[in-house]
Scaffold this motif. Sequence first.
Motif, PDB file in Angstrom:
ATOM      1  N   ILE A 121      -3.283   0.452  -3.662  1.00  0.00           N
ATOM      2  CA  ILE A 121      -2.867  -0.949  -3.447  1.00  0.00           C
ATOM      3  C   ILE A 121      -1.980  -1.370  -4.611  1.00  0.00           C
ATOM      4  N   ARG A 155      -5.311   4.998   0.099  1.00  0.00           N
ATOM      5  CA  ARG A 155      -4.186   4.083  -0.095  1.00  0.00           C
ATOM      6  C   ARG A 155      -4.289   3.447  -1.476  1.00  0.00           C
ATOM      7  N   PRO A 161       0.819  -1.219   0.000  1.00  0.00           N
ATOM      8  CA  PRO A 161       0.000   0.000   0.000  1.00  0.00           C
ATOM      9  C   PRO A 161       0.854   1.271   0.000  1.00  0.00           C
TER      10      PRO A 161
END
Length: 300
Positions: free
Chosen positions: A274, A272, A128
């Motif tokens: 990924i 975030r 992340p």
Amino acid sequence: MEFLGQDKREGLGRKAHSRFVLVLLMLVSILLLLSSLYSAQASVFKKAREGVMDAASPILSFFSAPINYVHDVAGSVGDYFNVMEQNEALRAENAELRQWMVEALELRETVATYNALQGYQAPPSAQPVTAFVIGESNDAFARSMIVNAGRARNVEVGQAVVDDHGLIGRIVEAGGAASRVLLLTDIQSRIPVYVEGADIEGILVGNTRVNPVITVTVTSDDVEIAPGQRVMTSGSGGALPRGLPVGEVSGERNGGIVVDLYTNYARTRMVRVINYAFPTVDPVEDEATAADSDQPPVEG
């Protein structure tokens, strides 16, 4: 002879005593006279002073009214400027306190969001990348966000973007220091999903005006959909990792399943990305092919 001398002495004594009494009476008379004169003079001055005061009282009353008015006005003006200065100081203090309050609320929201993001467990191969939303692009047909993370932080096109509630979209453009996120509500958004607790898979299609709808691709005939069932990413095609929360089933529309998204784009500030690498499966060779590959080449 003795009597004559005695009478003479007694006459002289009486004479002296009479003189002393006379002098004493004269002194007392003088003191009484001075006292009466002083009292009369004091009474005269007192009466004169009272007369002057009585005569000057109307004049003083006439001039005291404007003087008091001017004094009151001057005092009011001074008080007004003092109040203005105090108000300016209070305004400056309130502005500073509001700024600190806003910063404190933003910091609290950032910490709460970060703590919520910590609860997300990414797949083992995911890395992340935390980023902040720095811009939005919303119009009649487009729904996207700009985040301050790009290729310099290993952000690439196609990666999933989540907030503290769930999936918000995927990266469609990646620059050196910033990237554009296509939101799930964009009309071009297509996300493979499945309904948790039901044998249903499909494509979540975005809609700029209403909630997105799942176009079913895999299902069984006897499956029933109930509002409140969770919708998750399915991982089909390797575009996104499986198991990212998307939303809940809220109903049906035109043969599709309407999804109420978990995320609220108006409140999204931290996200975030990924950085997910979909695992690949190495091809398996059969035994005959493996045996042929082990034999040395035949020389001609």
